[in-house]
Design an enzyme around this catalytic site. Structure first.
Site, short mmCIF file in Angstrom:
data_model
loop_
_atom_site.label_atom_id
_atom_site.label_comp_id
_atom_site.label_asym_id
_atom_site.label_seq_id
_atom_site.Cartn_x
_atom_site.Cartn_y
_atom_site.Cartn_z
N HIS A 1 0.87 -1.19 0.00
CA HIS A 1 0.00 0.00 0.00
C HIS A 1 0.90 1.23 0.00
O HIS A 1 1.95 1.24 0.63
CB HIS A 1 -0.90 0.02 1.25
CG HIS A 1 -2.07 0.92 1.10
ND1 HIS A 1 -1.98 2.27 1.34
CD2 HIS A 1 -3.34 0.68 0.72
CE1 HIS A 1 -3.15 2.82 1.12
NE2 HIS A 1 -4.00 1.89 0.73
N ASP B 1 -7.92 -5.41 0.06
CA ASP B 1 -8.37 -6.27 -1.05
C ASP B 1 -8.00 -7.74 -0.86
O ASP B 1 -8.41 -8.58 -1.65
CB ASP B 1 -7.76 -5.77 -2.37
CG ASP B 1 -8.31 -4.40 -2.72
OD1 ASP B 1 -7.51 -3.46 -2.90
OD2 ASP B 1 -9.54 -4.26 -2.76
C1 SDX Z 1 -6.23 0.02 -2.88
O1 SDX Z 1 -4.44 4.54 -2.08
C2 SDX Z 1 -5.36 3.93 -1.44
O2 SDX Z 1 -5.75 4.30 -0.34
C3 SDX Z 1 -5.96 2.73 -2.18
C4 SDX Z 1 -6.97 1.91 -1.39
C5 SDX Z 1 -8.23 2.68 -1.11
O3 SDX Z 1 -8.95 2.30 -0.18
O4 SDX Z 1 -8.56 3.60 -1.92
O5 SDX Z 1 -6.41 1.49 -0.16
C6 SDX Z 1 -7.38 0.67 -2.18
O6 SDX Z 1 -5.96 0.34 -4.00
C7 SDX Z 1 -5.37 -0.96 -2.11
C8 SDX Z 1 -4.12 -1.44 -2.94
C9 SDX Z 1 -4.60 -2.55 -3.87
N1 SDX Z 1 -3.53 -2.92 -4.83
C10 SDX Z 1 -2.93 -4.10 -4.74
O7 SDX Z 1 -3.11 -4.94 -3.86
C11 SDX Z 1 -1.98 -4.37 -5.91
C12 SDX Z 1 -0.64 -4.90 -5.39
N2 SDX Z 1 0.04 -3.81 -4.69
C13 SDX Z 1 1.03 -3.05 -5.43
O8 SDX Z 1 0.67 -2.83 -6.77
C14 SDX Z 1 1.53 -1.83 -4.66
O9 SDX Z 1 1.79 -2.24 -3.38
C15 SDX Z 1 0.67 -0.58 -4.59
C16 SDX Z 1 0.28 -0.10 -5.95
C17 SDX Z 1 -0.55 -0.82 -3.78
C18 SDX Z 1 1.51 0.50 -3.91
O10 SDX Z 1 2.59 0.75 -4.77
P1 SDX Z 1 3.66 1.90 -4.41
O11 SDX Z 1 3.34 2.59 -3.14
O12 SDX Z 1 3.85 2.75 -5.62
O13 SDX Z 1 4.94 1.09 -4.07
P2 SDX Z 1 6.01 0.63 -5.15
O14 SDX Z 1 5.32 0.11 -6.35
O15 SDX Z 1 7.00 1.74 -5.31
O16 SDX Z 1 6.68 -0.61 -4.40
C19 SDX Z 1 7.73 -0.39 -3.46
C20 SDX Z 1 8.54 -1.70 -3.51
C21 SDX Z 1 8.96 -2.07 -4.92
O17 SDX Z 1 10.12 -2.86 -4.79
P3 SDX Z 1 11.57 -2.13 -4.98
O18 SDX Z 1 11.51 -1.40 -6.35
O19 SDX Z 1 11.71 -1.15 -3.82
O20 SDX Z 1 12.58 -3.25 -4.95
O21 SDX Z 1 7.71 -2.78 -3.04
C22 SDX Z 1 7.51 -3.69 -4.12
C23 SDX Z 1 7.85 -2.97 -5.40
O22 SDX Z 1 8.30 -3.88 -6.39
N3 SDX Z 1 6.10 -4.08 -4.07
C24 SDX Z 1 5.64 -5.32 -4.25
C25 SDX Z 1 4.25 -5.24 -4.07
N4 SDX Z 1 3.91 -3.99 -3.80
C26 SDX Z 1 5.04 -3.27 -3.81
N5 SDX Z 1 6.29 -6.49 -4.57
C27 SDX Z 1 5.49 -7.59 -4.69
N6 SDX Z 1 4.15 -7.58 -4.51
C28 SDX Z 1 3.50 -6.43 -4.20
N7 SDX Z 1 2.18 -6.45 -4.03
#
Ligand code: SDX
Length: 429
Positions: free
Chosen positions: A306, A364
């Site tokens: 998140h 989720d």
């Molecule tokens: C919702 O914003 C809100 O409030 C949203 C929400 C709401 O109520 O409105 O809470 C609802 O959208 C919840 C989130 C649902 N999405 C998912 O479950 C999809 C999976 N999650 C990821 O796509 C991700 O965690 C996000 C999009 C939710 C957040 O992404 P960020 O904050 O942009 O973080 P990032 O992509 O920069 O990741 C940071 C690191 C990265 O690794 P490094 O580059 O540092 O090595 O964490 C890793 C990412 O690769 N990472 C994950 C991961 N999420 C982040 N690696 C594996 N699996 C994951 N799920």
């Protein structure tokens, strides 16, 4: 920092920017005059460190896993009230008295029907259209019918549009489901509460009496509460930006529905369940954990991580409890998907990669298992999220419109394209 000021030293100039403090949470540096005083922009794609607005509606402490709506913790709202009470709180800023709640429930209940002619819209879609595509279209079309609540400068019309949207979203969503499965639309019933009415509109058929299961209705009502609002997330920011142009509320909410659909946002509940089904059994979890960690693999563990929560999403805890309640009420003893989810959570939370990046289950992660058990197809999961989030979107839209400092949102950019150059006739290219 100096007393309530931040100093920026740039190109030999020292510029002071005011620091504004909130009630709780991080202060902000007001950079509104940065361009005029220094000639530079700030740069923050994804808005990792940028506050887009001032708001009094929802507060999240990502490190502590805290979520407050108008100051009330989500755990207390989910435990003690119902969804329409949370709607009233988000819209009006205070919990309703008994009389205010009764009046609010009465008015919402009596706005649940949509214009009969709107049912024709559904016929224009393929039966196998994704329900989110249908809902997005029909919500936008509300502005083609409810002209008497599109004047954004009239507070009365703004509130009428807000009530209509909260009341009609379940009907629009249920009709999208019925159209998708080829069953006749079911009209709302005024003697049912919000969640029961939605279950009835989705699962009742003309051939027999449908009995709403009160445990499932209560669980769904709680799921709506958990999804009601969440600060300036992507879809809410979309609604605010659309609203800042003066677009009518129905068009703004349709924009929010579209933004929510993305798999990184509200679409995650559907994709998360597909992931659990693809994993299938506990012994295949390590293979998917490895893929989630592999930089060359675009796969991510859906339902994890998140932008704000760097601790357990408080909604996920309540969602997990609700999931167990629903499965036990339905007599689903050993749901293989739940086994995979629980084991996946256990492994991920002990894995250095996830610990280091503070990736916890989000709202989720468990919602899909619960909704599937309740009988909803995967393609309806994000639609239910949109039904619940409508009150958050419209409350934030109202707050933006009422903000005396509100102006059209128009971000700038860091330009890295070619400098000015002369046109070359095609004969010379
Ligand atoms: C919702 O914003 C809100 O409030 C949203 C929400 C709401 O109520 O409105 O809470 C609802 O959208 C919840 C989130 C649902 N999405 C998912 O479950 C999809 C999976 N999650 C990821 O796509 C991700 O965690 C996000 C999009 C939710 C957040 O992404 P960020 O904050 O942009 O973080 P990032 O992509 O920069 O990741 C940071 C690191 C990265 O690794 P490094 O580059 O540092 O090595 O964490 C890793 C990412 O690769 N990472 C994950 C991961 N999420 C982040 N690696 C594996 N699996 C994951 N799920």
């Amino acid at each position: 920092m100096s007393e309530n000021k931040a100093t920026i030293n740039l190109a030999g100039k020292s510029v002071e920017m005011p620091i504004l403090d909130g009630t709780i949470g991080p202060s902000v540096v007001d950079i509104g005059k940065l361009l005029s005083q220094t000639g530079v922009f700030t740069f923050d794609p994804g808005f990792l460190s940028t506050a887009s607005c001032e708001s009094k509606i929802t507060y999240i402490d990502g490190d502590e896993g805290i979520l407050l709506h108008r100051g009330y913790p989500i755990e207390q709202l989910a435990e003690n009230g119902d969804f329409l009470e949370t709607c009233y709180l988000l819209l009006h800023g205070e919990l309703p008295t008994a009389a205010e709640k009764a009046d609010f429930d009465y008015r919402i209940t009596r706005h649940t029907m949509i214009h009969e002619q709107m049912a024709i819209f559904y016929r224009g879609f393929r039966r196998d259209a994704h329900p989110m595509a249908v809902v997005c279209g029909v919500v936008g079309a509300l502005s083609a019918f409810y002209h008497d609540s599109t004047d954004i400068n009239d507070p009365y019309q703004r509130m009428v549009a807000s009530m209509r949207l909260i009341a009609k979203m379940p009907t629009i969503a249920a009709m999208a489901y019925k159209y998708n499965v080829g069953q006749p639309f079911v009209y709302p019933k005024n003697d049912l509460d919000y969640a029961s009415n939605f279950l009835n509109m989705c699962f009742a058929v003309p051939c027999e009496e449908y009995k709403v299961n009160p445990i499932l209705a209560r669980a769904l009502d709680r799921i709506f509460i958990l999804h009601a609002d969440h600060e300036q997330n992507a879809s809410t920011s979309t609604v605010r930006l659309a609203g800042s142009t003066g677009a009518n509320p129905f068009a703004c909410i349709a924009a929010g529905v579209a933004a929510l659909w993305g798999p990184a946002h509200g679409g995650a509940n559907e994709i998360c369940l597909r992931m659990l089904e693809e994993i299938g059994t506990v012994d295949r979890i390590p293979e998917f954990i490895a893929r989630a960690k592999d930089k060359n693999d675009p796969f991510r563990l859906m339902g994890f991580g998140h932008r704000v929560y760097k601790n357990y999403d408080p909604r996920a805890k309540i969602m997990q409890k609700t999931c167990h309640e629903v499965l036990s009420e339905l007599g689903i003893k050993d749901d293989p998907l739940l086994d995979v989810a629980m084991e996946l959570e256990r492994i991920a939370l002990s894995d250095e990669y996830f610990i280091e990046r503070k990736l916890y289950p989000n709202v989720d992660f468990y919602s899909g298992i619960t909704l599937k058990a309740m009988g909803f197809p995967l393609t309806m999961f994000t639609v239910l999220f949109a039904v619940a989030r409508t009150v958050g979107w419209i409350s934030q839209w109202q707050e933006m419109i009422e903000d005396p400092n509100q102006k059209i949102g128009r971000p700038r950019q860091l330009y890295t394209g070619p400098g000015s150059r002369d046109f070359i006739p095609i004969s010379k290219r």
